[in-house]
Design a protein around this motif. Structure first.
Motif, short mmCIF file in Angstrom:
data_model
loop_
_atom_site.label_atom_id
_atom_site.label_comp_id
_atom_site.label_asym_id
_atom_site.label_seq_id
_atom_site.Cartn_x
_atom_site.Cartn_y
_atom_site.Cartn_z
N ASN A 62 0.97 -1.37 0.07
CA ASN A 62 0.00 -0.10 -0.04
C ASN A 62 0.77 1.32 -0.13
O ASN A 62 0.68 2.44 -0.74
CB ASN A 62 -0.93 0.04 1.17
N MET A 63 2.04 1.29 0.77
CA MET A 63 2.79 2.17 0.74
C MET A 63 3.66 2.58 -0.49
O MET A 63 3.47 3.87 -0.92
CB MET A 63 3.83 2.33 2.00
N ARG A 64 3.97 1.49 -1.39
CA ARG A 64 4.72 1.67 -2.48
C ARG A 64 3.86 2.17 -3.53
O ARG A 64 4.07 3.03 -4.25
CB ARG A 64 5.31 0.30 -2.95
N PHE A 65 2.40 1.72 -3.29
CA PHE A 65 1.44 2.02 -4.47
C PHE A 65 0.99 3.94 -4.10
O PHE A 65 0.97 4.42 -5.03
CB PHE A 65 0.01 1.31 -4.36
N ALA A 66 0.99 4.13 -2.70
CA ALA A 66 0.65 5.32 -2.82
C ALA A 66 1.81 6.23 -2.90
O ALA A 66 1.66 7.60 -3.32
CB ALA A 66 0.32 5.73 -0.88
N LYS A 67 2.97 5.74 -2.95
CA LYS A 67 4.19 6.63 -3.31
C LYS A 67 4.43 6.91 -4.82
O LYS A 67 5.25 7.34 -5.36
CB LYS A 67 5.70 6.18 -2.83
N GLY A 68 3.65 5.80 -5.62
CA GLY A 68 3.76 5.77 -6.92
C GLY A 68 4.77 4.90 -7.66
O GLY A 68 5.05 4.85 -8.60
N GLU A 69 5.42 4.17 -6.53
CA GLU A 69 6.50 3.19 -7.14
C GLU A 69 6.06 2.09 -7.97
O GLU A 69 6.65 1.27 -8.66
CB GLU A 69 7.25 2.68 -5.94
#
Length: 84
Positions: A62-69
């Motif tokens: 979820n954090m990687r998706f939120a950062k756009g990674e």
């Protein structure tokens, strides 16, 4: 023969008031119960630990998706893999 004086009077030291079946009627069931408790504790710990790792992995995704990674397609694919 050694004797001791307990709450219920004088008894033989070797029999502890349990009769001669003390070893078979007391120690063995206690050992079996202790082994069962350890097995149950290990199974519960493994389930909890596995669930905790899975939740941490989804949070990281979820954090990687939120950062756009990761892209939305990759996010959905990875999340489906992590659910199982």
């Amino acid at each position: 023969m050694m004797n001791y004086r307990g709450f219920s009077g004088i008894r033989n030291f070797h029999d502890f008031g349990m009769g001669h079946g003390y070893v078979h009627g007391g120690i063995i069931p206690m050992i079996i119960m202790a082994v069962l408790v350890v097995i149950i504790a290990v199974v519960i710990f493994k389930k909890f630990n596995k669930k905790h790792i899975k939740n941490a992995s989804i949070e990281e995704l979820n954090m990687r998706f939120a950062k756009g990674e990761v892209t939305e397609e990759d996010y959905k694919r990875m999340k489906n893999v992590l659910k199982y």
